[in-house]
Enzyme design. Structure first.
Site, mmCIF file in Angstrom:
data_model
loop_
_atom_site.group_PDB
_atom_site.id
_atom_site.type_symbol
_atom_site.label_atom_id
_atom_site.label_comp_id
_atom_site.label_asym_id
_atom_site.label_seq_id
_atom_site.Cartn_x
_atom_site.Cartn_y
_atom_site.Cartn_z
ATOM 1 C CE1 TYR A 123 -32.942 -13.078 1.592
ATOM 2 C CE2 TYR A 123 -31.050 -11.991 2.555
ATOM 3 C CZ TYR A 123 -31.843 -13.109 2.418
ATOM 4 O OH TYR A 123 -31.529 -14.244 3.117
ATOM 5 C CB THR A 124 -35.456 -5.525 0.084
ATOM 6 O OG1 THR A 124 -34.032 -5.473 0.087
ATOM 7 C CG2 THR A 124 -35.948 -5.986 1.440
#
Length: 311
Positions: free
Chosen positions: A53-54
């Site tokens: 994620y991110t």
């Protein structure tokens, strides 16, 4: 009956989970912390993130938030988001995740994707060693089909390891999990933590108002939720919500949570000011009649054997 999953301090996990996929992306540090505080105030002690994620910012921001109360919070992350389930890749992802989170261990480690390239024996032997080393307390899987879960569970058991949690997609317009996944988890005592209870934002009603979002900006989500009947169901949900005087967001999430096979739906938001209707689901009592009305808004998938004419 589901596994008795608890925080390090021994508190049962909450009946809702908070997903941090947007943290470090659409949600900055201040907004991410505001969401964490709001989730904790609502009684949530179960937080979900992933190595993929991110670019790691999600794990970093979650680690910053949880520092002062680590023993009271259940932290789940995922590895192998690219599908590389080789032992060295699992170890690398986990160690990077632990550094970002600033933790010695995580409570739940999911395999993010199924792999046909790496033997299950290699993958689950590596996971067993990680559990033995106390870097991970529990093992789960995400996005596995029912047959994949059962195959993996058999191999995991050979290393005295149990798959204790499954993270499937499940919402009012994506009900395929009802066919085999949810019955399997009930039968095999596997906790179910569904993601996307709002259907990528479709069930919030914002697209009916002409607003933009993932369904307009992301080709994957546009394809996933692009069928006309799904948008008609979202309209009907809005009408029912208006009749009941409840947010459609609250109803959509409460519908997922009402299924007895579900352990904890994953709530999320890209901004803290969007979060209240989702958190309102935590204390919302959905009666059986309203649940039935919501369920009737979308087609019930046929059973796996597709002999529905006999029932």
């Amino acid at each position: 009956m589901t596994p008795d999953l608890r925080t390090p301090a021994g508190h049962p996990i909450s009946s809702y989970c908070f997903g941090t996929m947007q943290w470090g992306g659409k949600a900055d540090r201040i907004d991410s912390r505001a969401m964490y505080d709001a989730a904790r105030a609502a009684g949530i002690n179960f937080f979900d993130t992933a190595h993929g994620y991110t670019r790691g910012a999600s794990e970093t921001l979650l680690g910053e938030s949880v520092t002062s109360e680590r023993e009271d919070v259940f932290i789940a992350t995922k590895c192998a988001s690219t599908g590389n389930c080789a032992p060295e890749a699992i170890t690398k992802d986990l160690e990077e995740s632990l550094r970002r989170l600033n933790l010695d261990f995580v409570d739940m480690l999911y395999m993010h994707r199924w792999s046909d390239e790496v033997p299950l024996e290699a993958t689950y032997e590596a996971l067993a060693k990680i559990v033995d080393a106390r870097r991970v307390r529990h093992i789960g899987v995400s996005n596995y089909a029912a047959w994949q879960v059962m195959k993996a569970a058999r191999v995991a058991a050979s290393f005295e390891l149990k798959i204790e949690m499954l993270q499937p997609m499940y919402n009012l317009v994506k009900r395929q999990a009802e066919v085999e996944i949810l019955p399997m988890c009930t039968s095999e005592n596997i906790a179910v933590v569904p993601y996307s209870p709002l259907g990528g934002g479709l069930l919030t009603g914002k697209y009916n108002l002409g607003q933009d979002g993932r369904l307009t900006d992301d080709p994957m989500y546009k394809s996933r939720y692009g069928q006309d009947w799904m948008h008609k169901a979202a309209n009907s949900l809005q009408e029912l919500a208006a009749e009941l005087g409840v947010s459609a967001i609250t109803l959509a999430i409460a519908w997922v949570a009402h299924n007895p096979a579900v352990t904890a739906p994953i709530l999320s938001a890209s901004r803290s000011d969007q979060l209240k209707p989702s958190l309102d689901a935590v204390g919302f009592e959905l009666d059986d009649e309203t649940y039935a009305r919501l369920t009737a808004l979308t087609p019930t998938p046929p059973p796996a054997t597709d002999r529905s004419e006999e029932t």
